[in-house]
Design a protein around this motif. Structure first.
Motif, mmCIF file in Angstrom:
data_model
loop_
_atom_site.group_PDB
_atom_site.id
_atom_site.type_symbol
_atom_site.label_atom_id
_atom_site.label_comp_id
_atom_site.label_asym_id
_atom_site.label_seq_id
_atom_site.Cartn_x
_atom_site.Cartn_y
_atom_site.Cartn_z
ATOM 1 N N VAL A 1 0.830 -1.197 0.000
ATOM 2 C CA VAL A 1 0.000 0.000 0.000
ATOM 3 C C VAL A 1 0.871 1.255 0.000
ATOM 4 O O VAL A 1 0.504 2.275 -0.553
ATOM 5 N N HIS A 2 2.050 1.164 0.619
ATOM 6 C CA HIS A 2 2.919 2.324 0.778
ATOM 7 C C HIS A 2 4.162 2.232 -0.101
ATOM 8 O O HIS A 2 4.696 1.148 -0.326
ATOM 9 N N VAL A 3 4.619 3.376 -0.565
ATOM 10 C CA VAL A 3 5.894 3.481 -1.266
ATOM 11 C C VAL A 3 6.985 3.219 -0.238
ATOM 12 O O VAL A 3 6.890 3.668 0.904
ATOM 13 N N GLY A 4 8.010 2.484 -0.622
ATOM 14 C CA GLY A 4 9.106 2.249 0.311
ATOM 15 C C GLY A 4 9.936 1.041 -0.043
ATOM 16 O O GLY A 4 9.773 0.439 -1.105
ATOM 17 N N VAL A 5 10.816 0.683 0.866
ATOM 18 C CA VAL A 5 11.722 -0.449 0.684
ATOM 19 C C VAL A 5 11.153 -1.672 1.387
ATOM 20 O O VAL A 5 10.694 -1.586 2.526
ATOM 21 N N TYR A 6 11.196 -2.791 0.689
ATOM 22 C CA TYR A 6 10.658 -4.046 1.200
ATOM 23 C C TYR A 6 11.642 -5.168 0.926
ATOM 24 O O TYR A 6 12.436 -5.105 -0.002
#
Length: 78
Positions: A14-19
């Motif tokens: 759901v969120h932009v970011g690092v995974y």
């Protein structure tokens, strides 16, 4: 740091970011996971360590990685 469960690749964050994502290939001399930046639409770039931090994303984040349906997990907030 508490991590979420693994999510199926058909479900995007759901969120932009690092995974943390699972590699397409079976385990080799490297771990079978890596870190990738999700820009809200596609996975971009990858690193073996989670050093996409503080808003800095290296040049590798400019390219779209192959295999967009990868299992992923993120950090769970308390």
């Amino acid at each position: 740091m508490k991590l979420s469960q693994w999510h199926d690749g058909s479900v995007k964050p759901v969120h932009v970011g690092v995974y943390e994502i699972k590699r397409e290939h079976k385990k080799t001399v490297f771990n079978n996971t890596m870190f990738s930046f999700f820009d809200g639409i596609v996975w971009r770039g990858w690193k073996l360590k989670s050093d996409f931090k503080l808003g800095y994303y290296p040049d590798s984040s400019k390219f779209i990685i192959a295999g967009q349906d990868r299992q992923w997990r993120g950090i769970v907030k308390d």
